[in-house]
Design a protein around this motif. Sequence first.
Motif, PDB file in Angstrom:
ATOM      1  N   UNK A   1     -37.233  42.082   2.042  1.00  0.00           N
ATOM      2  CA  UNK A   1     -36.908  43.092   3.072  1.00  0.00           C
ATOM      3  C   UNK A   1     -38.183  43.850   3.424  1.00  0.00           C
ATOM      4  N   UNK A   2     -38.240  44.257   4.663  1.00  0.00           N
ATOM      5  CA  UNK A   2     -39.399  44.989   5.164  1.00  0.00           C
ATOM      6  C   UNK A   2     -38.928  46.281   5.812  1.00  0.00           C
ATOM      7  N   UNK A   3     -39.533  47.389   5.384  1.00  0.00           N
ATOM      8  CA  UNK A   3     -39.175  48.708   5.919  1.00  0.00           C
ATOM      9  C   UNK A   3     -40.325  49.212   6.799  1.00  0.00           C
ATOM     10  N   UNK A   4     -39.982  49.387   8.073  1.00  0.00           N
ATOM     11  CA  UNK A   4     -40.970  49.894   9.038  1.00  0.00           C
ATOM     12  C   UNK A   4     -40.639  51.346   9.324  1.00  0.00           C
ATOM     13  N   UNK A   5     -41.448  52.264   8.798  1.00  0.00           N
ATOM     14  CA  UNK A   5     -41.177  53.695   8.983  1.00  0.00           C
ATOM     15  C   UNK A   5     -41.346  54.123  10.434  1.00  0.00           C
ATOM     16  N   UNK A   6     -42.245  53.487  11.152  1.00  0.00           N
ATOM     17  CA  UNK A   6     -42.487  53.877  12.536  1.00  0.00           C
ATOM     18  C   UNK A   6     -41.294  53.524  13.411  1.00  0.00           C
ATOM     19  N   UNK A   7     -40.686  52.365  13.136  1.00  0.00           N
ATOM     20  CA  UNK A   7     -39.484  51.976  13.890  1.00  0.00           C
ATOM     21  C   UNK A   7     -38.213  52.537  13.269  1.00  0.00           C
TER      22      UNK A   7
END
Length: 369
Positions: A221-227
Amino acid sequence: ELEAIEATIIQAQVRPNPELATLIEDTQKATRTTTLQLNQPIELGGKRAARIDAAERGRDAATVELDAKRAEIRAAVVASFFDVLIAQERLRLAQGSVELAQRVSSAATRRVTAGKVSPVEETKARVAEAGVRIELTLAVSELATARKRLAGIWGNPAPRFERAEGDLDILPPLPALADLNARLATSPKLLRAKIEVDRRQALAEIERSRRVPNVTVSLGAKRDEQLGRNQAILGLSIPLPVFDRNQGNLLEALHRTDKARDDLSATEIRLSNELALAYERLNSARGETESLRQDILPGAQSAYDAATKGFELGKFSFLDVLDAQRTSFQAKSQYLRALAEAHRSAAEIERILGEASASSPSASAATKL
Protein backbone atom coordinates in the motif's frame (compact mmCIF):
# COMPACT_ATOMS: atom_id res chain seq x y z
CA GLU A 1 27.04 -37.48 10.26
CA LEU A 2 23.69 -39.16 9.77
CA GLU A 3 22.07 -36.86 12.32
CA ALA A 4 23.70 -33.85 10.64
CA ILE A 5 22.30 -34.93 7.26
CA GLU A 6 18.83 -35.15 8.78
CA ALA A 7 19.13 -31.42 9.52
CA THR A 8 19.95 -30.70 5.87
CA ILE A 9 16.65 -32.32 4.86
CA ILE A 10 14.80 -30.00 7.21
CA GLN A 11 16.58 -27.04 5.65
CA ALA A 12 15.91 -28.25 2.10
CA GLN A 13 12.18 -28.33 2.79
CA VAL A 14 11.86 -24.69 3.82
CA ARG A 15 10.53 -22.07 1.42
CA PRO A 16 12.03 -18.62 0.81
CA ASN A 17 11.25 -16.01 3.45
CA PRO A 18 9.02 -13.07 2.56
CA GLU A 19 10.51 -9.60 2.59
CA LEU A 20 8.96 -6.56 4.23
CA ALA A 21 10.04 -3.27 2.65
CA THR A 22 9.16 0.36 3.33
CA LEU A 23 9.97 3.49 1.39
CA ILE A 24 9.49 7.09 2.49
CA GLU A 25 9.71 9.84 -0.10
CA ASP A 26 10.15 13.48 0.97
CA THR A 27 10.86 14.54 4.52
CA GLN A 28 7.99 17.01 4.80
CA LYS A 29 4.84 15.50 6.18
CA ALA A 30 2.48 17.47 3.90
CA THR A 31 4.07 16.15 0.73
CA ARG A 32 5.38 12.82 2.04
CA THR A 33 4.70 9.54 0.26
CA THR A 34 4.98 6.33 2.29
CA THR A 35 5.08 2.90 0.72
CA LEU A 36 4.75 -0.39 2.64
CA GLN A 37 5.35 -3.52 0.61
CA LEU A 38 5.51 -7.30 1.13
CA ASN A 39 7.62 -9.25 -1.36
CA GLN A 40 7.35 -13.02 -1.63
CA PRO A 41 9.80 -14.96 -3.86
CA ILE A 42 8.23 -17.98 -5.56
CA GLU A 43 10.59 -20.78 -6.61
CA LEU A 44 10.04 -22.14 -10.09
CA GLY A 45 11.62 -25.01 -11.99
CA GLY A 46 11.29 -27.58 -9.20
CA LYS A 47 14.09 -26.12 -7.08
CA ARG A 48 12.60 -27.15 -3.72
CA ALA A 49 11.85 -30.71 -4.84
CA ALA A 50 15.37 -31.01 -6.26
CA ARG A 51 16.90 -29.79 -2.99
CA ILE A 52 14.87 -32.27 -0.96
CA ASP A 53 15.79 -35.15 -3.28
CA ALA A 54 19.51 -34.31 -3.06
CA ALA A 55 19.33 -34.07 0.74
CA GLU A 56 17.55 -37.42 0.97
CA ARG A 57 20.21 -39.03 -1.23
CA GLY A 58 22.77 -37.59 1.15
CA ARG A 59 20.93 -39.22 4.04
CA ASP A 60 20.94 -42.56 2.21
CA ALA A 61 24.67 -42.21 1.68
CA ALA A 62 25.24 -41.43 5.36
CA THR A 63 23.12 -44.45 6.36
CA VAL A 64 25.15 -46.93 4.32
CA GLU A 65 28.36 -45.20 5.43
CA LEU A 66 27.30 -45.89 9.02
CA ASP A 67 26.66 -49.53 8.11
CA ALA A 68 30.10 -49.74 6.51
CA LYS A 69 31.73 -48.22 9.59
CA ARG A 70 29.94 -50.70 11.85
CA ALA A 71 31.15 -53.60 9.71
CA GLU A 72 34.68 -52.18 9.67
CA ILE A 73 34.80 -51.78 13.44
CA ARG A 74 33.29 -55.20 14.02
CA ALA A 75 35.82 -56.84 11.70
CA ALA A 76 38.62 -55.04 13.55
CA VAL A 77 37.29 -56.32 16.87
CA VAL A 78 36.99 -59.89 15.63
CA ALA A 79 40.48 -59.86 14.09
CA SER A 80 42.00 -58.31 17.23
CA PHE A 81 40.14 -60.80 19.43
CA PHE A 82 41.60 -63.75 17.56
CA ASP A 83 45.02 -62.09 17.63
CA VAL A 84 44.76 -62.20 21.42
CA LEU A 85 43.71 -65.86 21.32
CA ILE A 86 46.62 -66.69 19.02
CA ALA A 87 49.07 -64.75 21.21
CA GLN A 88 47.81 -66.58 24.32
CA GLU A 89 48.31 -69.90 22.60
CA ARG A 90 51.79 -68.93 21.43
CA LEU A 91 52.67 -67.95 24.97
CA ARG A 92 51.43 -71.30 26.23
CA LEU A 93 53.45 -73.04 23.53
CA ALA A 94 56.58 -71.07 24.41
CA GLN A 95 56.14 -71.84 28.10
CA GLY A 96 55.81 -75.53 27.30
CA SER A 97 58.89 -75.38 25.09
CA VAL A 98 60.87 -73.79 27.92
CA GLU A 99 59.81 -76.57 30.30
CA LEU A 100 60.82 -79.20 27.78
CA ALA A 101 64.13 -77.45 27.10
CA GLN A 102 64.81 -77.41 30.84
CA ARG A 103 64.15 -81.14 30.99
CA VAL A 104 66.58 -81.75 28.14
CA SER A 105 69.21 -79.52 29.76
CA SER A 106 68.83 -81.34 33.06
CA ALA A 107 69.14 -84.68 31.34
CA ALA A 108 72.24 -83.50 29.49
CA THR A 109 73.76 -82.28 32.77
CA ARG A 110 73.13 -85.65 34.40
CA ARG A 111 74.73 -87.52 31.51
CA VAL A 112 77.75 -85.23 31.50
CA THR A 113 78.13 -85.76 35.26
CA ALA A 114 77.91 -89.48 34.72
CA GLY A 115 80.58 -89.20 32.05
CA LYS A 116 78.37 -90.64 29.34
CA VAL A 117 78.52 -87.65 26.95
CA SER A 118 80.82 -84.75 26.24
CA PRO A 119 80.28 -81.40 28.05
CA VAL A 120 79.66 -79.98 24.59
CA GLU A 121 76.26 -81.69 24.68
CA GLU A 122 75.36 -79.76 27.83
CA THR A 123 76.49 -76.49 26.25
CA LYS A 124 74.30 -77.17 23.23
CA ALA A 125 71.36 -77.88 25.52
CA ARG A 126 71.89 -74.62 27.40
CA VAL A 127 72.11 -72.67 24.13
CA ALA A 128 68.89 -74.28 22.89
CA GLU A 129 67.17 -73.44 26.17
CA ALA A 130 68.31 -69.81 25.89
CA GLY A 131 66.86 -69.63 22.37
CA VAL A 132 63.51 -70.95 23.60
CA ARG A 133 63.51 -68.40 26.41
CA ILE A 134 63.93 -65.66 23.81
CA GLU A 135 60.85 -67.06 22.05
CA LEU A 136 59.03 -66.88 25.38
CA THR A 137 59.98 -63.21 25.82
CA LEU A 138 58.74 -62.42 22.31
CA ALA A 139 55.48 -64.27 23.00
CA VAL A 140 54.91 -62.26 26.19
CA SER A 141 55.50 -59.01 24.28
CA GLU A 142 53.21 -60.08 21.43
CA LEU A 143 50.40 -60.92 23.85
CA ALA A 144 50.72 -57.57 25.63
CA THR A 145 50.53 -55.75 22.29
CA ALA A 146 47.51 -57.76 21.12
CA ARG A 147 45.67 -57.16 24.40
CA LYS A 148 46.30 -53.42 24.24
CA ARG A 149 45.21 -53.26 20.60
CA LEU A 150 41.94 -55.02 21.38
CA ALA A 151 41.18 -52.86 24.41
CA GLY A 152 42.01 -49.72 22.44
CA ILE A 153 39.27 -50.45 19.90
CA TRP A 154 36.55 -49.98 22.52
CA GLY A 155 38.26 -47.00 24.12
CA ASN A 156 40.21 -48.42 27.07
CA PRO A 157 43.78 -47.11 27.29
CA ALA A 158 44.84 -50.36 28.99
CA PRO A 159 43.33 -53.87 29.00
CA ARG A 160 40.98 -54.57 31.90
CA PHE A 161 40.32 -58.21 31.03
CA GLU A 162 42.44 -61.11 32.20
CA ARG A 163 42.24 -63.36 29.17
CA ALA A 164 40.18 -64.06 26.08
CA GLU A 165 38.30 -67.33 25.77
CA GLY A 166 37.50 -68.99 22.48
CA ASP A 167 37.99 -72.16 20.47
CA LEU A 168 40.73 -71.57 17.93
CA ASP A 169 40.36 -75.01 16.39
CA ILE A 170 36.91 -74.16 14.97
CA LEU A 171 37.72 -72.85 11.52
CA PRO A 172 35.53 -70.18 9.86
CA PRO A 173 33.18 -71.61 7.22
CA LEU A 174 34.05 -71.25 3.56
CA PRO A 175 30.96 -70.26 1.52
CA ALA A 176 30.96 -70.60 -2.25
CA LEU A 177 32.64 -67.69 -4.00
CA ALA A 178 29.57 -67.25 -6.22
CA ASP A 179 27.39 -66.75 -3.13
CA LEU A 180 29.82 -64.18 -1.74
CA ASN A 181 29.87 -62.29 -5.04
CA ALA A 182 26.07 -62.25 -5.05
CA ARG A 183 26.04 -60.78 -1.53
CA LEU A 184 28.63 -58.21 -2.57
CA ALA A 185 25.96 -56.30 -4.52
CA THR A 186 24.35 -55.26 -1.21
CA SER A 187 27.56 -54.41 0.61
CA PRO A 188 27.56 -50.93 2.21
CA LYS A 189 30.62 -49.71 0.34
CA LEU A 190 29.16 -50.64 -3.03
CA LEU A 191 25.77 -49.21 -2.09
CA ARG A 192 27.57 -46.04 -1.01
CA ALA A 193 29.11 -45.70 -4.47
CA LYS A 194 25.74 -46.33 -6.15
CA ILE A 195 23.98 -43.78 -3.96
CA GLU A 196 26.74 -41.27 -4.70
CA VAL A 197 25.81 -41.49 -8.38
CA ASP A 198 22.17 -40.80 -7.49
CA ARG A 199 23.20 -37.94 -5.22
CA ARG A 200 25.33 -36.37 -7.92
CA GLN A 201 22.44 -36.66 -10.36
CA ALA A 202 20.19 -34.95 -7.81
CA LEU A 203 22.74 -32.16 -7.37
CA ALA A 204 22.91 -31.75 -11.15
CA GLU A 205 19.13 -31.47 -11.15
CA ILE A 206 19.39 -28.66 -8.59
CA GLU A 207 21.77 -26.75 -10.86
CA ARG A 208 19.49 -27.39 -13.83
CA SER A 209 16.49 -26.05 -11.90
CA ARG A 210 18.41 -22.88 -11.07
CA ARG A 211 18.45 -21.99 -14.73
CA VAL A 212 14.77 -21.17 -14.33
CA PRO A 213 14.51 -17.74 -12.64
CA ASN A 214 12.32 -17.23 -9.59
CA VAL A 215 9.36 -14.87 -9.57
CA THR A 216 8.87 -12.29 -6.85
CA VAL A 217 5.29 -11.21 -6.15
CA SER A 218 4.81 -7.88 -4.39
CA LEU A 219 1.76 -6.68 -2.48
CA GLY A 220 1.53 -3.41 -0.58
CA ALA A 221 0.00 0.00 0.00
CA LYS A 222 1.12 3.52 -0.73
CA ARG A 223 0.02 6.57 1.25
CA ASP A 224 0.21 9.90 -0.55
CA GLU A 225 -0.19 12.71 1.99
CA GLN A 226 -0.45 15.37 -0.70
CA LEU A 227 -3.40 13.62 -2.35
CA GLY A 228 -4.73 12.35 0.96
CA ARG A 229 -5.39 8.83 -0.27
CA ASN A 230 -4.07 5.27 -0.07
CA GLN A 231 -3.11 3.34 -3.15
CA ALA A 232 -2.78 -0.43 -3.52
CA ILE A 233 0.42 -1.80 -4.99
CA LEU A 234 0.71 -5.05 -6.92
CA GLY A 235 3.97 -6.07 -8.51
CA LEU A 236 5.72 -8.92 -10.27
CA SER A 237 9.45 -9.16 -10.93
CA ILE A 238 11.45 -11.80 -12.72
CA PRO A 239 15.18 -11.83 -13.54
CA LEU A 240 16.16 -12.11 -17.18
CA PRO A 241 18.61 -15.04 -17.70
CA VAL A 242 20.60 -13.25 -20.36
CA PHE A 243 24.18 -13.63 -19.12
CA ASP A 244 24.05 -15.95 -16.09
CA ARG A 245 22.14 -19.10 -16.95
CA ASN A 246 24.03 -21.16 -14.35
CA GLN A 247 25.74 -22.97 -17.21
CA GLY A 248 29.08 -23.38 -15.42
CA ASN A 249 27.62 -24.91 -12.26
CA LEU A 250 25.46 -27.27 -14.31
CA LEU A 251 28.43 -28.42 -16.38
CA GLU A 252 30.46 -29.01 -13.21
CA ALA A 253 27.65 -31.07 -11.68
CA LEU A 254 27.32 -33.18 -14.83
CA HIS A 255 31.05 -33.91 -14.90
CA ARG A 256 31.00 -34.85 -11.23
CA THR A 257 28.15 -37.23 -12.01
CA ASP A 258 30.31 -38.86 -14.67
CA LYS A 259 33.14 -39.11 -12.15
CA ALA A 260 30.79 -40.79 -9.64
CA ARG A 261 29.88 -43.38 -12.27
CA ASP A 262 33.56 -44.09 -12.90
CA ASP A 263 34.15 -44.34 -9.14
CA LEU A 264 31.29 -46.86 -8.94
CA SER A 265 32.92 -49.04 -11.61
CA ALA A 266 36.28 -48.80 -9.85
CA THR A 267 34.67 -49.67 -6.50
CA GLU A 268 32.96 -52.74 -7.97
CA ILE A 269 36.27 -54.00 -9.37
CA ARG A 270 38.22 -53.19 -6.20
CA LEU A 271 35.74 -54.87 -3.86
CA SER A 272 35.46 -57.89 -6.13
CA ASN A 273 39.25 -58.26 -6.14
CA GLU A 274 39.49 -57.76 -2.37
CA LEU A 275 36.80 -60.38 -1.84
CA ALA A 276 38.52 -62.85 -4.16
CA LEU A 277 41.88 -62.34 -2.42
CA ALA A 278 40.34 -62.75 1.04
CA TYR A 279 38.50 -65.85 -0.16
CA GLU A 280 41.72 -67.38 -1.50
CA ARG A 281 43.58 -66.58 1.72
CA LEU A 282 40.81 -68.20 3.76
CA ASN A 283 40.74 -71.24 1.49
CA SER A 284 44.52 -71.60 1.62
CA ALA A 285 44.65 -71.11 5.40
CA ARG A 286 41.92 -73.70 5.94
CA GLY A 287 43.77 -76.23 3.79
CA GLU A 288 47.06 -75.53 5.54
CA THR A 289 45.45 -75.79 8.97
CA GLU A 290 43.76 -79.09 8.19
CA SER A 291 46.99 -80.54 6.83
CA LEU A 292 48.98 -79.43 9.84
CA ARG A 293 46.34 -80.65 12.29
CA GLN A 294 45.89 -84.10 10.76
CA ASP A 295 49.36 -84.99 9.48
CA ILE A 296 52.22 -82.75 10.54
CA LEU A 297 51.48 -81.89 14.18
CA PRO A 298 50.90 -85.46 15.41
CA GLY A 299 54.02 -86.69 13.63
CA ALA A 300 56.20 -83.85 14.92
CA GLN A 301 54.99 -84.29 18.47
CA SER A 302 55.45 -88.05 18.35
CA ALA A 303 59.00 -87.66 17.00
CA TYR A 304 59.87 -85.16 19.69
CA ASP A 305 58.48 -87.32 22.50
CA ALA A 306 60.38 -90.34 21.21
CA ALA A 307 63.62 -88.39 20.80
CA THR A 308 63.35 -86.90 24.31
CA LYS A 309 62.65 -90.25 25.92
CA GLY A 310 65.39 -91.93 23.89
CA PHE A 311 67.89 -89.22 24.86
CA GLU A 312 67.09 -89.69 28.55
CA LEU A 313 67.69 -93.42 28.08
CA GLY A 314 70.90 -92.81 26.15
CA LYS A 315 69.63 -94.11 22.82
CA PHE A 316 69.69 -90.81 20.89
CA SER A 317 72.11 -87.92 20.72
CA PHE A 318 71.27 -84.42 21.76
CA LEU A 319 71.26 -83.29 18.12
CA ASP A 320 68.37 -85.65 17.51
CA VAL A 321 66.43 -84.13 20.40
CA LEU A 322 67.25 -80.59 19.31
CA ASP A 323 66.15 -81.25 15.75
CA ALA A 324 62.90 -82.87 16.91
CA GLN A 325 62.23 -80.01 19.30
CA ARG A 326 62.82 -77.41 16.59
CA THR A 327 60.57 -79.28 14.16
CA SER A 328 57.75 -79.56 16.70
CA PHE A 329 57.96 -75.90 17.68
CA GLN A 330 57.99 -74.76 14.06
CA ALA A 331 55.01 -76.97 13.19
CA LYS A 332 52.96 -75.62 16.09
CA SER A 333 53.93 -72.04 15.25
CA GLN A 334 52.98 -72.60 11.64
CA TYR A 335 49.65 -74.03 12.77
CA LEU A 336 48.93 -70.94 14.86
CA ARG A 337 49.88 -68.65 11.96
CA ALA A 338 47.52 -70.53 9.66
CA LEU A 339 44.72 -70.29 12.21
CA ALA A 340 45.31 -66.55 12.61
CA GLU A 341 45.27 -66.07 8.85
CA ALA A 342 42.02 -68.00 8.53
CA HIS A 343 40.22 -65.90 11.13
CA ARG A 344 41.64 -62.64 9.76
CA SER A 345 40.51 -63.57 6.26
CA ALA A 346 37.02 -64.41 7.53
CA ALA A 347 36.83 -61.06 9.31
CA GLU A 348 38.02 -59.32 6.14
CA ILE A 349 35.25 -61.01 4.12
CA GLU A 350 32.68 -59.84 6.64
CA ARG A 351 34.10 -56.32 6.46
CA ILE A 352 33.87 -56.26 2.67
CA LEU A 353 30.33 -57.63 2.68
CA GLY A 354 29.32 -55.41 5.57
CA GLU A 355 27.56 -58.22 7.35
CA ALA A 356 28.21 -61.12 9.68
CA SER A 357 26.91 -64.63 9.46
CA ALA A 358 25.24 -65.53 12.74
CA SER A 359 26.49 -69.09 12.41
CA SER A 360 30.12 -68.23 11.75
CA PRO A 361 32.63 -68.84 14.57
CA SER A 362 34.03 -65.34 14.14
CA ALA A 363 30.54 -63.98 14.81
CA SER A 364 30.12 -65.88 18.04
CA ALA A 365 33.58 -66.61 19.43
CA ALA A 366 34.41 -63.05 20.43
CA THR A 367 32.10 -63.18 23.38
CA LYS A 368 34.13 -63.91 26.50
CA LEU A 369 36.79 -61.68 27.93
